[in-house]
Design a protein around this motif. Structure first.
Motif, PDB file in Angstrom:
ATOM      1  N   MET A   1       0.718  -1.075  -0.157  1.00 38.30           N
ATOM      2  CA  MET A   1      -0.302   0.102  -0.304  1.00 38.30           C
ATOM      3  C   MET A   1       0.619   0.748  -0.004  1.00 38.30           C
ATOM      4  SD  MET A   1      -2.971   1.014   2.354  1.00 38.30           S
ATOM      5  CE  MET A   1      -2.238   1.278   3.685  1.00 38.30           C
ATOM      6  N   ASN A   2       0.176   2.026  -1.107  1.00 36.88           N
ATOM      7  CA  ASN A   2       1.516   3.343  -1.237  1.00 36.88           C
ATOM      8  C   ASN A   2       0.906   4.279   0.326  1.00 36.88           C
ATOM      9  OD1 ASN A   2       2.610   5.571  -1.535  1.00 36.88           O
ATOM     10  ND2 ASN A   2       2.538   5.531  -3.683  1.00 36.88           N
ATOM     11  N   CYS A   3       1.888   4.685   1.132  1.00 35.92           N
ATOM     12  CA  CYS A   3       1.486   5.571   1.861  1.00 35.92           C
ATOM     13  C   CYS A   3       0.732   6.896   1.836  1.00 35.92           C
ATOM     14  CB  CYS A   3       2.546   5.322   3.162  1.00 35.92           C
ATOM     15  SG  CYS A   3       2.125   6.510   4.751  1.00 35.92           S
ATOM     16  N   GLY A   4       1.868   7.099   1.214  1.00 40.01           N
ATOM     17  CA  GLY A   4       1.165   8.815   0.406  1.00 40.01           C
ATOM     18  C   GLY A   4      -0.347   8.854  -0.430  1.00 40.01           C
ATOM     19  N   LEU A   5      -0.539   7.648  -1.072  1.00 43.22           N
ATOM     20  CA  LEU A   5      -1.745   8.147  -2.093  1.00 43.22           C
ATOM     21  C   LEU A   5      -2.544   7.231  -0.895  1.00 43.22           C
ATOM     22  CD1 LEU A   5      -0.901   5.934  -5.426  1.00 43.22           C
ATOM     23  CD2 LEU A   5      -1.466   8.486  -4.640  1.00 43.22           C
ATOM     24  N   SER A   6      -2.378   7.226   0.998  1.00 44.68           N
ATOM     25  CA  SER A   6      -3.533   6.306   1.254  1.00 44.68           C
ATOM     26  C   SER A   6      -4.100   7.273   2.042  1.00 44.68           C
ATOM     27  CB  SER A   6      -2.723   5.609   2.590  1.00 44.68           C
ATOM     28  OG  SER A   6      -2.517   4.205   1.318  1.00 44.68           O
ATOM     29  N   GLN A   7      -2.705   8.485   2.513  1.00 42.50           N
ATOM     30  CA  GLN A   7      -3.087   9.547   2.852  1.00 42.50           C
ATOM     31  C   GLN A   7      -4.090  10.375   1.627  1.00 42.50           C
ATOM     32  OE1 GLN A   7       0.977  10.899   4.017  1.00 42.50           O
ATOM     33  NE2 GLN A   7       1.332   9.053   5.697  1.00 42.50           N
TER      34      GLN A   7
ATOM     35  N   LYS B   1      10.645   3.120  17.575  1.00 40.89           N
ATOM     36  CA  LYS B   1      10.874   2.098  17.511  1.00 40.89           C
ATOM     37  C   LYS B   1      11.025   2.444  15.540  1.00 40.89           C
ATOM     38  CE  LYS B   1      10.083  -1.555  20.696  1.00 40.89           C
ATOM     39  NZ  LYS B   1       9.427  -2.387  20.812  1.00 40.89           N
ATOM     40  N   THR B   2       9.816   3.136  15.021  1.00 36.30           N
ATOM     41  CA  THR B   2       9.931   3.401  13.645  1.00 36.30           C
ATOM     42  C   THR B   2      11.459   4.551  13.237  1.00 36.30           C
ATOM     43  OG1 THR B   2       7.451   4.295  14.284  1.00 36.30           O
ATOM     44  CG2 THR B   2       8.676   5.471  11.972  1.00 36.30           C
ATOM     45  N   SER B   3      11.723   3.815  12.093  1.00 37.06           N
ATOM     46  CA  SER B   3      13.169   4.418  11.359  1.00 37.06           C
ATOM     47  C   SER B   3      13.298   5.440  11.241  1.00 37.06           C
ATOM     48  CB  SER B   3      13.535   2.904  10.886  1.00 37.06           C
ATOM     49  OG  SER B   3      12.534   2.749   9.233  1.00 37.06           O
ATOM     50  N   ASN B   4      14.219   5.952  10.981  1.00 40.48           N
ATOM     51  CA  ASN B   4      14.178   7.341   9.779  1.00 40.48           C
ATOM     52  C   ASN B   4      13.930   6.844   8.879  1.00 40.48           C
ATOM     53  OD1 ASN B   4      15.290   8.446  12.655  1.00 40.48           O
ATOM     54  ND2 ASN B   4      17.265   7.961  11.758  1.00 40.48           N
ATOM     55  N   LEU B   5      14.143   5.536   7.862  1.00 36.92           N
ATOM     56  CA  LEU B   5      14.021   5.894   6.435  1.00 36.92           C
ATOM     57  C   LEU B   5      12.719   5.773   6.370  1.00 36.92           C
ATOM     58  CD1 LEU B   5      15.435   5.386   3.707  1.00 36.92           C
ATOM     59  CD2 LEU B   5      15.454   2.432   4.430  1.00 36.92           C
ATOM     60  N   THR B   6      12.130   5.204   7.134  1.00 37.67           N
ATOM     61  CA  THR B   6      10.512   4.853   7.343  1.00 37.67           C
ATOM     62  C   THR B   6       9.975   5.845   7.300  1.00 37.67           C
ATOM     63  OG1 THR B   6       9.959   3.000   8.166  1.00 37.67           O
ATOM     64  CG2 THR B   6       8.387   4.074   8.344  1.00 37.67           C
ATOM     65  N   LYS B   7       9.957   6.693   8.404  1.00 38.59           N
ATOM     66  CA  LYS B   7       9.736   8.865   8.373  1.00 38.59           C
ATOM     67  C   LYS B   7      10.217   9.263   7.347  1.00 38.59           C
ATOM     68  CE  LYS B   7      10.488   8.791  13.488  1.00 38.59           C
ATOM     69  NZ  LYS B   7      11.676   8.774  14.684  1.00 38.59           N
ATOM     70  N   GLU B   8      10.810   9.187   6.990  1.00 37.18           N
ATOM     71  CA  GLU B   8      11.271  10.471   5.172  1.00 37.18           C
ATOM     72  C   GLU B   8      11.014   9.053   3.983  1.00 37.18           C
ATOM     73  OE1 GLU B   8      15.792   9.688   4.598  1.00 37.18           O
ATOM     74  OE2 GLU B   8      16.242  10.277   6.651  1.00 37.18           O
ATOM     75  N   ALA B   9      10.581   8.169   4.288  1.00 42.02           N
ATOM     76  CA  ALA B   9       9.711   8.124   2.817  1.00 42.02           C
ATOM     77  C   ALA B   9       8.223   8.752   2.847  1.00 42.02           C
ATOM     78  CB  ALA B   9       9.881   6.564   2.800  1.00 42.02           C
ATOM     79  N   ILE B  10       7.948   8.307   4.577  1.00 43.68           N
ATOM     80  CA  ILE B  10       6.423   8.851   4.603  1.00 43.68           C
ATOM     81  C   ILE B  10       6.402  10.514   4.365  1.00 43.68           C
ATOM     82  CG2 ILE B  10       4.526   9.450   6.299  1.00 43.68           C
ATOM     83  CD1 ILE B  10       5.451   6.724   7.272  1.00 43.68           C
ATOM     84  N   HIS B  11       7.459  11.214   4.618  1.00 42.49           N
ATOM     85  CA  HIS B  11       7.407  12.534   4.663  1.00 42.49           C
ATOM     86  C   HIS B  11       7.837  12.564   2.569  1.00 42.49           C
ATOM     87  CE1 HIS B  11       6.872  14.721   8.543  1.00 42.49           C
ATOM     88  NE2 HIS B  11       8.734  13.598   9.090  1.00 42.49           N
ATOM     89  N   LYS B  12       7.918  12.132   2.518  1.00 37.63           N
ATOM     90  CA  LYS B  12       8.369  12.719   0.847  1.00 37.63           C
ATOM     91  C   LYS B  12       6.892  12.131   0.357  1.00 37.63           C
ATOM     92  CE  LYS B  12      11.109  11.500  -2.982  1.00 37.63           C
ATOM     93  NZ  LYS B  12      11.941   9.873  -3.491  1.00 37.63           N
ATOM     94  N   ALA B  13       6.609  11.076   0.784  1.00 31.69           N
ATOM     95  CA  ALA B  13       5.489  10.394   0.267  1.00 31.69           C
ATOM     96  C   ALA B  13       4.000  11.733   0.036  1.00 31.69           C
ATOM     97  CB  ALA B  13       4.914   9.731   0.224  1.00 31.69           C
TER      98      ALA B  13
END
Length: 187
Positions: free
Chosen positions: A1-7, A25-37
Motif C-alpha cells: 500500500m502506497n502510504c502517500g496515496l492512502s493519506q 522504534k520507527t526507523s528514520n528511513l520510514t519517516k523520510e519515506a512518509i514525509h516524501k510521499a
C-alpha cells in the motif's frame, strides 16, 4: 500500500484530518519515506496531517506528559488506523471505543495472527481498504473497509473483561491439547 496515496485519499476524498504517530522504534528511513510521499501527493498537507513523533518530543516532557498527549490524540479522533505490528495500540484504541482499522494484518505471524483473528471475530477491528477514488458500488457500508455490509462494531469493554478473555484462552489451550492428543488439526 502506497502510504502517500492512502493519506491523499483520506484527506482529499473523505475530507479527514490525519495524525501520524511515530514510535521510538520507527526507523528514520520510514519517516523520510512518509514525509516524501506526503510532499509529493498532498498539496498543503500541513493543514490536514499532523505528525507526532515520540522520539523527538521535547526532552523536557516527562513520560507522563507524552502519555497524556497521546491519550488526547486518541480521545479526539473519530477513527484509528494502525499497522498490524501495533497490537498494544490496537487494544488501547478498542478500549476507548474507537472504530479501529488495521493495515497489513495479512503479513502477521504467530501471536499477532491470533490476536487480530480474535479481535476481528469479535467485530472490534476491520481491515483497512481505501479504494481508488469514490466507490462505484451501492453496497458501501464503510468507505474505510471492504465493500459490503459490515456487522456493528463490537463492545471492546465487554471483550476485554477478565472472564471473557480467560474463557477464550481456556478454549484455545483445550483445542491445542486436543490437536496434540489426536494428531488432528482444529476446525
Amino acid at each position: 500500500m502506497n502510504c502517500g496515496l492512502s493519506q491523499q485519499r483520506i484527506v482529499q476524498n473523505f475530507n479527514e484530518k490525519v495524525v501520524i504517530v511515530f514510535t521510538e522504534k520507527t526507523s528514520n528511513l520510514t519517516k523520510e519515506a512518509i514525509h516524501k510521499a506526503m510532499k509529493e501527493t498532498i498539496p498543503n498537507h500541513e493543514s490536514s496531517i499532523y505528525i507526532w513523533d515520540s522520539a523527538v518530543q521535547e526532552s523536557t516532557q516527562t513520560t507522563f506528559d507524552k502519555i497524556k498527549l497521546y491519550e488526547s490524540i486518541i480521545q479526539k479522533s473519530n477513527r484509528v488506523i494502525l499497522t498490524a505490528d501495533l497490537d498494544y495500540a490496537c487494544a488501547h484504541a478498542i478500549s476507548k471505543g474507537k472504530p479501529t482499522y488495521i493495515a497489513f494484518s495479512g503479513r502477521c505471524r504467530s501471536y499477532l495472527t491470533q490476536f487480530y483473528r480474535w479481535v476481528s471475530d469479535a467485530h472490534l477491528i476491520r481491515k483497512l481498504r481505501l479504494g481508488k477514488g469514490k466507490h462505484k458500488s451501492t453496497n458501501v457500508d464503510d468507505p474505510y473497509s471492504y465493500l459490503g455490509i459490515h456487522p456493528d462494531w463490537g463492545n471492546g469493554n465487554k471483550i476485554f473483561q477478565y472472564n471473557h478473555t480467560m474463557s477464550f484462552i481456556k478454549k484455545a489451550i483445550l483445542q491445542s491439547r486436543q490437536e496434540t492428543l489426536t494428531g488432528k488439526r482444529k476446525e
